[in-house]
Motif scaffolding. Structure first.
Motif, mmCIF file in Angstrom:
data_model
loop_
_atom_site.group_PDB
_atom_site.id
_atom_site.type_symbol
_atom_site.label_atom_id
_atom_site.label_comp_id
_atom_site.label_asym_id
_atom_site.label_seq_id
_atom_site.Cartn_x
_atom_site.Cartn_y
_atom_site.Cartn_z
ATOM 1 N N GLU A 57 0.582 -2.939 5.704
ATOM 2 C CA GLU A 57 -0.013 -1.641 5.341
ATOM 3 C C GLU A 57 0.903 -0.499 5.778
ATOM 4 O O GLU A 57 1.077 0.490 5.056
ATOM 5 N N ARG A 82 -5.701 -0.219 -2.851
ATOM 6 C CA ARG A 82 -4.894 0.397 -1.796
ATOM 7 C C ARG A 82 -3.574 0.918 -2.353
ATOM 8 O O ARG A 82 -3.109 2.004 -1.975
ATOM 9 N N THR A 141 -2.456 4.862 -2.444
ATOM 10 C CA THR A 141 -1.216 5.294 -1.792
ATOM 11 C C THR A 141 -0.321 6.060 -2.765
ATOM 12 O O THR A 141 0.239 7.118 -2.416
ATOM 13 N N THR A 167 -8.629 -6.148 -2.450
ATOM 14 C CA THR A 167 -8.536 -4.728 -2.075
ATOM 15 C C THR A 167 -7.132 -4.174 -2.273
ATOM 16 O O THR A 167 -6.937 -2.955 -2.198
#
Length: 694
Positions: free
Chosen positions: A500, A539, A543, A535
């Motif tokens: 991440e 994400r 972003t 997910t």
């Protein structure tokens, strides 16, 4: 004065006794009056009873004849016996009564008093008996109506009494039970009737007893001494209550607390208790003890691919196989997941544990067939030894776990291996924990940074993208080699947080380059299997939106191992990512397990040839053949091909001739920091320039 003859005294005496026995109250007084009239041959005569509420002693009334008087007109005689007053006789109606009449009346009064006293005593005794009998009946009713079973027995265990509760509990009636020895209710494990506490008092215990039906049940038994009027113990009073349901609930709770619900093997808590107990015995006998920590190989792949149901059945079969090759006195437990432990505590030499370990691994050689699947798992086993490695269960388990990690490192993810614990293993584990703690700290304290390894087009020789590679700049150690912390991040799950951070940092840097006027290039970000969830597309979208980036700035690199986790689910996630305009690259192609039938379904843009194949080009014919095959497959599927690890011009020439599209490696450039990579972009380096700058 001549006295009248007296009626038959005996007959009237019998009538008096009969009247006292049969009659009460006025009827008795009337009958006694008739009898006195008959005895005295008098027209008038009566019995005057004493006060029934207070049997008071009355002084006898005596009528004394004068010396010159031979007769009186009436007679009165009190009825008294042993100082107890019952009433009096009064007669009259004749002209006169003689002294003989007075004697007859006194005799009748004396007889009546004695009979009335005997009858009164009998009445009182009968009343007392009735009261006692009534009290006993009440007590019996109370005992019969209480839920608890109550029985009494003599000193030898022969049953004296048996209430309704006992009948309901055992199924025997009082007729069937009274007189029998209590032993007929005992379970087979109860050997004899032995209660030595009789002189000291009662006690409470939990016992097993047997019903008439043969059913064995648990009972709470309270015993108290049965004593006579002199307070001497003459037997036992037993109170029993059925507690079978409670005992079963306790057993279920105990089983849940100490046994693994899936395999029914002891869990870690019970294993720890049993190991500590066994160590005590081993210490006394001066024996060696060993703990084996077993971790299955390839289980996670099977569980993730075929589902938890198959995985659970596999674990149960492994547990059965382990148990089958161990002795009864050996301990085997499931610690959780695919981890098992075995305890050996009556061995003469610690090397015997390695023989057992090999036997356990041998049980895994035979394929496990579940729902048509031919499954094969291996294992890595770490061994700690008592007493040199530790003296308690927790220490031995911890050190065996450390040894297991060494075994896994030495044997590889697919290889079966056994390793004993040693001090250097412990130091290595402490270093691992230190790195893990430091990595967690680095994530929150700005110690991570990105380096960018340029990707070059073979045709133009220009930079067309870069792979974002995470680096850790430790405040004390400096740059920590990726080989030290990346595998650790994958093993501990920190790779998700690291991934991440990399995506966020790469997009933030791309935003800076965009704002600086640089044209879009694809920044490749590696995505681990742990990150590749439903997910991920959201994400990525969030972003890109947050930094105002077009999808052409981003490429995600996934490995073949990622594709093995539920193919349809993975393809669905890939489709959602490509729908955003983000391209996908398949990293390490040829090293995993992907099927060509699935490859055509994957919406990927690029295949990456792993450096393990590139390094042997052009000298190794096998590596050349594999590289040519990958390039050919990619061309047929209309995918681009990039080769990593290119370090020589000979490798570059071979790849160019084979039709490879892109390359990256030290021949062109080492990974660069952001500023250096930006400079390269601005100057649009050629491979020669990049090589000189590096």
């Amino acid at each position: 004065m001549v006295a009248h003859p007296v009626s038959d005294f005996l007959n009237n005496s019998a009538a008096l006794c009969d009247a006292v026995l049969r009659l009460r109250g006025a009827a008795l007084a009337e009958e006694l009056g008739r009898i006195v009239r008959s005895v005295m041959n008098s027209p008038l005569g009566e019995f005057l009873p004493a006060d029934t509420h207070a049997m008071l002693l009355k002084p006898p009334v005596v009528e004394v004849l004068a010396a010159n008087d031979d007769a009186v007109p009436s007679l009165t005689q009190d009825i008294v016996f042993d100082d107890e007053y019952f009433g009096r006789f009064v007669v009259s109606g004749r002209a006169q009564y003689s002294a003989l009449d007075r004697e007859h009346l006194a005799s009748l009064a004396n007889l009546a008093g004695s009979v009335l006293q005997v009858h009164a005593l009998a009445q009182r005794s009968t009343h007392a008996y009735v009261q006692v009998e009534s009290q006993l009946q009440h007590q019996a009713q109370i005992l019969d109506h209480i839920h608890e079973s109550v029985l009494t027995m003599d000193m030898n265990g022969f049953i004296i009494s048996w209430n309704k509760g006992a009948e309901r509990l055992f199924g025997y009636s009082a007729v069937e039970a009274v007189g029998r020895n209590i032993l007929f209710l005992y379970h087979d494990e109860d050997e004899s009737f032995d209660d030595t506490f009789l002189e000291q008092g009662g006690r409470l215990m939990e016992v097993r007893r047997k019903k008439k039906s043969g059913e064995v049940f648990w009972a709470s038994l309270s015993l108290s001494p049965l004593r006579d009027i002199n307070d001497r113990a003459i037997g036992l009073i037993a109170y029993l209550t059925d507690i079978t349901e409670r005992k079963m609930a306790e057993e279920r709770i105990h089983h849940l607390a100490y046994y693994d619900a899936l395999t029914n093997l002891p869990n870690r808590s019970l294993l720890t208790k049993l190991v500590d107990q066994a160590l005590t015995v081993a210490q006394r006998s001066k024996l060696h003890g060993c703990v084996l920590f077993i971790d299955l190989n390839r289980f996670k792949l099977i569980n993730d691919t075929l589902g938890r149901k198959i995985g659970d059945e596999l674990l149960c079969e492994v547990a059965r196989r382990f148990r089958a090759v161990l002795r009864d006195q050996d301990l085997v437990a499931r610690l959780g997941g695919d981890e098992f432990a075995v305890g050996l505590f009556d061995i003469g030499q610690h090397f015997e544990a390695s023989m057992v370990a090999q036997k356990l691994l041998g049980t895994l050689n035979t394929p496990i067939l579940i729902d048509g699947h031919d499954l094969r798992v291996g294992g890595s086993i770490g061994i700690s030894v008592y007493p040199q490695d530790g003296g308690d269960a927790e220490t031995l388990l911890r050190l065996a776990d450390i040894a297991m990690y060494r075994a896994k490192q030495e044997g590889g993810a697919e290889g079966d291996h056994v390793a004993f614990y040693s001090q250097d293993m412990n130091q290595g584990m402490q270093e691992r924990m230190r790195i893990e703690s430091g990595l967690r700290h680095a994530l929150g304290n700005g110690e991570l940074l990105l380096h960018y390894q340029p990707k070059f087009s073979i045709d133009s020789g220009k930079i067309i993208g870069a792979e974002a590679l995470v680096r850790w700049r430790h405040p004390v150690r400096g740059l920590v080699p990726p080989a030290e912390f990346i595998p650790l991040a994958e093993a501990t799950g920190l790779v998700v947080q690291v991934g991440e951070w990399v995506l966020e940092a790469a997009c933030a840097q791309a935003k800076l380059w965009k704002d600086a006027g640089l044209p879009p290039i694809r920044l490749a970000v590696n995505v681990s299997a742990r990150e590749f969830t439903s997910t991920l597309p959201g994400r990525v979208q969030d972003t890109l939106t947050r930094y105002g980036l077009e999808p052409s700035w981003l490429e995600l690199e996934i490995t073949e191992s990622t594709l093995m986790n539920n193919i349809d689910r993975v393809i669905g996630i890939m489709d959602r990512i490509t729908a955003l305009g983000v391209t996908l690259s398949l990293d390490d192609f040829g090293t995993g397990y992907s099927s060509l039938s699935y490859l055509k379904r994957f919406p990927i843009d690029t295949l990456k040839i792993d450096r393990s194949f590139t390094i042997g080009i052009p000298a190794d014919a096998n590596d050349c053949a594999i590289a040519n095959t990958i390039i050919s497959i990619a061309q047929q599927l209309k995918h681009k091909v990039i080769a990593e690890g290119v370090e020589t011009v000979e490798q570059l020439a071979f790849l160019k001739n084979s039709g490879c599209d892109e390359v990256q490696g030290y021949l062109f450039s080492r990974p660069l920091e952001a500023d250096a990579f930006e400079q390269a972009l601005r100057e649009n380096w050629t491979p020669d320039q990049a090589s000189r700058a590096a």
